[in-house]
Design an enzyme around this catalytic site. Structure first.
Site, PDB file in Angstrom:
ATOM      1  N   GLU A  85      29.198  37.375 -36.602  1.00 38.02           N
ATOM      2  CA  GLU A  85      28.884  36.138 -35.896  1.00 38.02           C
ATOM      3  C   GLU A  85      28.007  35.194 -36.712  1.00 38.02           C
ATOM      4  O   GLU A  85      27.891  34.007 -36.381  1.00 38.02           O
ATOM      5  CB  GLU A  85      28.176  36.465 -34.568  1.00 38.02           C
ATOM      6  CG  GLU A  85      29.052  37.157 -33.537  1.00 38.02           C
ATOM      7  CD  GLU A  85      30.089  36.230 -32.931  1.00 38.02           C
ATOM      8  OE1 GLU A  85      30.059  35.023 -33.222  1.00 38.02           O
ATOM      9  OE2 GLU A  85      30.947  36.719 -32.176  1.00 38.02           O
ATOM     10  N   GLU A 116      29.978  60.470 -38.645  1.00 40.80           N
ATOM     11  CA  GLU A 116      28.546  60.195 -38.537  1.00 40.80           C
ATOM     12  C   GLU A 116      27.704  61.357 -39.062  1.00 40.80           C
ATOM     13  O   GLU A 116      26.516  61.199 -39.333  1.00 40.80           O
ATOM     14  CB  GLU A 116      28.159  59.895 -37.096  1.00 40.80           C
ATOM     15  CG  GLU A 116      28.179  61.084 -36.170  1.00 40.80           C
ATOM     16  CD  GLU A 116      27.812  60.698 -34.738  1.00 40.80           C
ATOM     17  OE1 GLU A 116      26.979  61.426 -34.163  1.00 40.80           O
ATOM     18  OE2 GLU A 116      28.328  59.699 -34.208  1.00 40.80           O
TER      19      GLU A 116
END
Length: 300
Positions: A85, A116
């Site tokens: 963004e 992860e």
């Protein structure tokens, strides 16, 4: 990293939702609403750490550094979202703020939680991106224990970068020694262990504050207007024209002509108008003021 994480706050069952499977839809909505109030309190509690993160990050980026978010699963996706963004909102180059997600682009749409657990992959990501002393790395992990994130942060620290840790468990449950420690404690999830809920919401809030605060410090904002907005579609062009109308005495046609003369750069258009400069002179003045519009105006 601990293999038994049952003691972590993010893994605990929530007493308020013990009858979740028996609630009506309206009761479920009301329960979510009550629980989500805790996100506001968590942000308030973390205010000083967030402010320190803004200060350190703005200083680093002002010296030519970059901001990296790194995480796995929901936490990593939120970092990628915030980074994505920044270019349209603040007209920043894509490399200035980057999101790194365990599993890469494929993990944006398909779960790859097993990745992860590989600390070495996090460390390798720091090497792949050439992280150095002027950069900032924000490790995002709701439960605080993700090996991928810690591998990245430890490697970043060894490379001289500023390290920021963001988690939703109290420091007492998982202490760290990174440069900035942001704890967003929202309590157990309505659906036990589902940290895409309150933990995800409060993380998004914190990232909103961090990136926007940094961009404000870097002069990407004038008042409360996104004067560095990238005019890349009709909606953003309309916003840019309205911004010029609101901040000047110009009508819409005049504001449109000014925007075109500036090369679709609102900040430049404002400086041209207020200081009676052409685009070249205005751009030179802005550059001399590191892009800070308020400072550039005062020069005149």
């Amino acid at each position: 990293m601990p293999t038994n994480r049952g003691h972590l706050l993010t893994e605990q069952p929530n007493p308020a939702s013990q009858t979740l499977d028996q609630l009506s839809p309206l009761e479920l909505v009301d329960l979510f609403n009550r629980e989500d109030q805790q996100t506001l309190s968590a942000i308030a509690t973390a205010r000083e750490a967030l402010a320190e993160a803004i200060t350190r990050t703005a200083a680093a980026l002002g010296q030519g550094g970059r901001l990296f978010y790194i995480g796995a699963g929901t936490s990593g996706r939120l970092g990628v979202l915030d980074a994505a963004e920044c270019p349209p909102t603040f007209c920043t180059p894509p490399e200035l703020v980057q999101g790194i997600l365990a599993g890469g682009a494929a993990a944006l749409v398909r779960s790859s939680e097993g990745l992860e657990d590989i600390a070495e992959d996090g460390a390798a990501a720091m090497a792949d991106h050439g992280v150095g002393a002027t950069d900032v790395v924000v490790g995002i992990t709701a439960g605080g224990t993700t090996p991928y994130v810690h591998g990245a942060l430890q490697a970043a620290r060894s490379r001289g970068a500023t390290t920021i840790f963001m988690a939703c468990v109290p420091a007492a449950q998982f202490p760290t020694d990174y440069d900035v420690d942001i704890r967003l404690v929202v309590g157990p999830e309505i659906l036990a262990g589902s940290t895409r809920l309150k933990a995800g919401t409060v993380t998004k809030m914190a990232l909103n504050i961090l990136s926007t605060g940094v961009m404000v410090q870097l002069g990407k904002v004038y008042g409360n207007r996104m004067v560095d907005v990238a005019v890349t579609n009709s909606k953003l062009r309309d916003r840019a024209v309205r911004m010029l109308c609101d901040l000047t005495e110009l009508d819409r046609d005049q504001a449109t002509a000014l925007l075109d003369a500036s090369g679709q750069r609102v900040k430049l258009a404002l400086l041209m108008h207020w200081c009676d400069l052409d685009a070249v002179a205005a751009a030179q003045r802005l550059q001399g003021c590191q892009g800070n519009l308020r400072a550039a105006i005062s020069v005149g």
